[in-house]
Design a protein around this motif. Structure first.
Motif, mmCIF file in Angstrom:
data_model
loop_
_atom_site.group_PDB
_atom_site.id
_atom_site.type_symbol
_atom_site.label_atom_id
_atom_site.label_comp_id
_atom_site.label_asym_id
_atom_site.label_seq_id
_atom_site.Cartn_x
_atom_site.Cartn_y
_atom_site.Cartn_z
ATOM 1 N N GLY A 1 16.670 34.503 34.282
ATOM 2 C CA GLY A 1 15.737 34.055 35.311
ATOM 3 C C GLY A 1 16.334 33.179 36.387
ATOM 4 N N ARG A 2 17.629 32.901 36.327
ATOM 5 C CA ARG A 2 18.260 32.072 37.357
ATOM 6 C C ARG A 2 18.449 32.878 38.644
ATOM 7 N N ARG A 3 18.335 32.211 39.759
ATOM 8 C CA ARG A 3 18.638 32.840 41.036
ATOM 9 C C ARG A 3 20.143 32.728 41.264
ATOM 10 N N VAL A 4 20.796 33.863 41.298
ATOM 11 C CA VAL A 4 22.253 33.843 41.345
ATOM 12 C C VAL A 4 22.756 34.948 42.258
ATOM 13 N N ARG A 5 23.862 34.666 42.919
ATOM 14 C CA ARG A 5 24.587 35.664 43.705
ATOM 15 C C ARG A 5 26.040 35.680 43.239
ATOM 16 N N VAL A 6 26.686 36.807 43.480
ATOM 17 C CA VAL A 6 28.110 36.936 43.164
ATOM 18 C C VAL A 6 28.867 37.140 44.459
ATOM 19 N N TRP A 7 29.890 36.332 44.660
ATOM 20 C CA TRP A 7 30.811 36.517 45.780
ATOM 21 C C TRP A 7 32.132 36.982 45.203
ATOM 22 N N ALA A 8 32.564 38.150 45.632
ATOM 23 C CA ALA A 8 33.802 38.731 45.113
ATOM 24 C C ALA A 8 34.755 39.033 46.254
ATOM 25 N N ARG B 1 33.180 39.046 49.546
ATOM 26 C CA ARG B 1 33.356 37.869 50.404
ATOM 27 C C ARG B 1 34.440 36.983 49.807
ATOM 28 N N GLU B 2 35.463 36.729 50.562
ATOM 29 C CA GLU B 2 36.569 35.917 50.066
ATOM 30 C C GLU B 2 36.255 34.439 50.209
ATOM 31 N N VAL B 3 36.578 33.684 49.167
ATOM 32 C CA VAL B 3 36.371 32.236 49.159
ATOM 33 C C VAL B 3 37.736 31.558 49.193
ATOM 34 N N THR B 4 37.900 30.634 50.101
ATOM 35 C CA THR B 4 39.159 29.891 50.183
ATOM 36 C C THR B 4 38.976 28.415 49.831
ATOM 37 N N ASP B 5 37.719 28.004 49.639
ATOM 38 C CA ASP B 5 37.434 26.604 49.328
ATOM 39 C C ASP B 5 36.157 26.548 48.505
ATOM 40 N N THR C 1 37.433 33.224 39.036
ATOM 41 C CA THR C 1 38.353 33.906 39.946
ATOM 42 C C THR C 1 39.669 34.334 39.303
ATOM 43 N N GLY C 2 39.839 34.100 38.019
ATOM 44 C CA GLY C 2 41.058 34.568 37.365
ATOM 45 C C GLY C 2 42.311 34.008 38.000
ATOM 46 N N LEU C 3 43.223 34.889 38.354
ATOM 47 C CA LEU C 3 44.485 34.462 38.951
ATOM 48 C C LEU C 3 44.268 33.762 40.291
ATOM 49 N N GLY C 4 43.172 34.086 40.965
ATOM 50 C CA GLY C 4 42.865 33.443 42.240
ATOM 51 C C GLY C 4 42.667 31.946 42.121
ATOM 52 N N ALA C 5 42.369 31.461 40.907
ATOM 53 C CA ALA C 5 42.174 30.024 40.711
ATOM 54 C C ALA C 5 43.446 29.236 40.976
ATOM 55 N N ARG C 6 44.583 29.926 40.921
ATOM 56 C CA ARG C 6 45.862 29.235 41.157
ATOM 57 C C ARG C 6 45.864 28.545 42.514
ATOM 58 N N SER C 7 45.390 29.228 43.541
ATOM 59 C CA SER C 7 45.361 28.633 44.876
ATOM 60 C C SER C 7 44.002 28.038 45.211
ATOM 61 N N LEU C 8 42.944 28.568 44.617
ATOM 62 C CA LEU C 8 41.595 28.144 44.999
ATOM 63 C C LEU C 8 41.226 26.779 44.437
ATOM 64 N N VAL C 9 41.632 26.474 43.220
ATOM 65 C CA VAL C 9 41.178 25.211 42.607
ATOM 66 C C VAL C 9 41.800 23.956 43.237
ATOM 67 N N PRO C 10 43.149 23.875 43.443
ATOM 68 C CA PRO C 10 44.210 24.757 42.963
ATOM 69 C C PRO C 10 44.617 24.392 41.539
ATOM 70 N N ASP C 11 45.124 25.414 40.815
ATOM 71 C CA ASP C 11 45.574 25.216 39.446
ATOM 72 C C ASP C 11 46.896 25.956 39.259
ATOM 73 N N PRO C 12 48.018 25.264 39.464
ATOM 74 C CA PRO C 12 49.321 25.921 39.363
ATOM 75 C C PRO C 12 49.667 26.392 37.957
ATOM 76 N N GLU C 13 48.877 25.990 36.970
ATOM 77 C CA GLU C 13 49.149 26.423 35.605
ATOM 78 C C GLU C 13 48.793 27.898 35.400
ATOM 79 N N VAL C 14 47.915 28.426 36.233
ATOM 80 C CA VAL C 14 47.564 29.844 36.135
ATOM 81 C C VAL C 14 48.695 30.671 36.748
ATOM 82 N N HIS C 15 49.156 31.667 36.021
ATOM 83 C CA HIS C 15 50.256 32.489 36.515
ATOM 84 C C HIS C 15 50.074 33.930 36.054
ATOM 85 N N PRO C 16 50.714 34.871 36.743
ATOM 86 C CA PRO C 16 50.530 36.274 36.395
ATOM 87 C C PRO C 16 51.428 36.736 35.250
#
Length: 304
Positions: A21-28, A140-144, A157-172
């Motif tokens: 029942g939550r109002r939610v959207r997905v940005w991918a 829709r791309e999110v940069t912030d 965001t999976g691997l995208g979290a490396r730059s988005l969070v940023p979280d350098p611990e995430v790696h491919p």
């Protein structure tokens, strides 16, 4: 609230939120068919994910969901398929293994009837569930994260979290696979050597036989390497010789979002709004998707 990320973690989390029942959207950043999830092998198994104790519990919780979905394979893309994990032993797998129905030792390894998910079909089915629940999925791309206009932001965001969070611990951890015309193989097989970048596995899917694979740390290349593809086919053909002559239908490359531990927690953005992180699932994003999504959805809904 807005879920950022359109792979299996993001879509599953959004499904649980929308259907509650939550109002939610997905940005991918890209359509589901172009995500890392879409090129995953689709065999349920807690592979390359930490911490092991939590991963085992998450995997078992998700297994129950996939077993139910496997009753409707034409609708969901989930089937139960027999196979062998060569070189594995029950006493080396952890406590979770003792709770997997039918998992048993056999000559050379352990055998079981496990969920095999046709990922392109499964992601499309999740999108259909979201549409029925009134949830929009926008490319829709999110940069912030702080710029996402929602009371609660869910970061899948999976691997995208490396730059988005940023979280350098995430790696491919790069995985390359080959799809061939199935010469009549109906069971899956894996033989994984964690000390090497190459492994051997084949998984029957409706669109062909999926051959793998590789686990190349910190390799960002999405281009299939012909030599790697040839080596994958050769390794699989040593197990099932009929694979050697199978017609190649395509090549797949995906970058697993690896991390020392899955990040599944609620934090605050600079302006005080909650952000829920659900990423870093390594090679087991599909395997743990439902359990992690339930926890993320609960964290997102807390206090609302």
């Amino acid at each position: 609230m807005i879920v950022v990320g359109g792979g299996v973690a993001g879509l599953t989390t959004a499904v649980l939120l929308a259907e509650s029942g939550r109002r939610v959207r997905v940005w991918a950043r890209e359509p589901a068919g172009l995500t890392t999830s879409a090129v995953a092998g689709g065999l349920w198994w807690p592979y390359r994910i930490e911490p092991g104790l939590l991963a085992g519990a998450w995997a078992l919780e998700s297994l129950a969901v996939y077993e139910e979905q496997a009753r409707r394979p034409q609708e969901t893309g989930v089937r139960l398929v027999d196979g062998v994990h060569h070189g594995s032993r029950l006493d080396e797998l952890g406590e979770w293994a003792g709770r997997v129905p039918g998992l048993r030792e056999c000559a050379g390894g352990v055998a079981a009837r496990l969920p095999v998910i046709d990922m392109p079909a499964y992601l499309a089915w999740l999108r259909e569930r979201l549409a029925k629940a009134g949830c929009e999925v926008e490319v829709r791309e999110v940069t912030d994260l702080a710029a996402v206009p929602a009371g609660v932001v869910v970061n899948c965001t999976g691997l995208g979290a490396r730059s988005l969070v940023p979280d350098p611990e995430v790696h491919p951890v790069r995985g390359q696979l080959v799809v061939v015309e199935n010469p009549g193989i109906t069971t899956w097989f894996t033989c994984v050597d964690h000390s090497r970048t190459g492994s051997t596995y084949f998984i029957p899917q409706p669109y062909g036989l999926l051959l793998g694979g590789t686990a190349e740390e910190d390799d960002w290349s999405l281009e299939p390497d012909p030599a790697t593809a040839a080596a994958v086919v050769a390794r699989c053909a040593r197990i099932r010789p009929e694979i050697a002559g199978a017609r190649v239908l395509g090549h797949r490359v995906g970058l697993r979002p690896a991390r020392s531990a899955v990040r599944l927690e609620r934090r605050r953005l600079p302006d005080g709004r909650p952000v829920v992180h659900n990423y870093g699932h390594g090679g087991a994003g599909v395997t743990v998707a439902w359990a992690c999504a339930r926890q993320a959805a609960g964290l997102a809904s807390a206090g609302l």
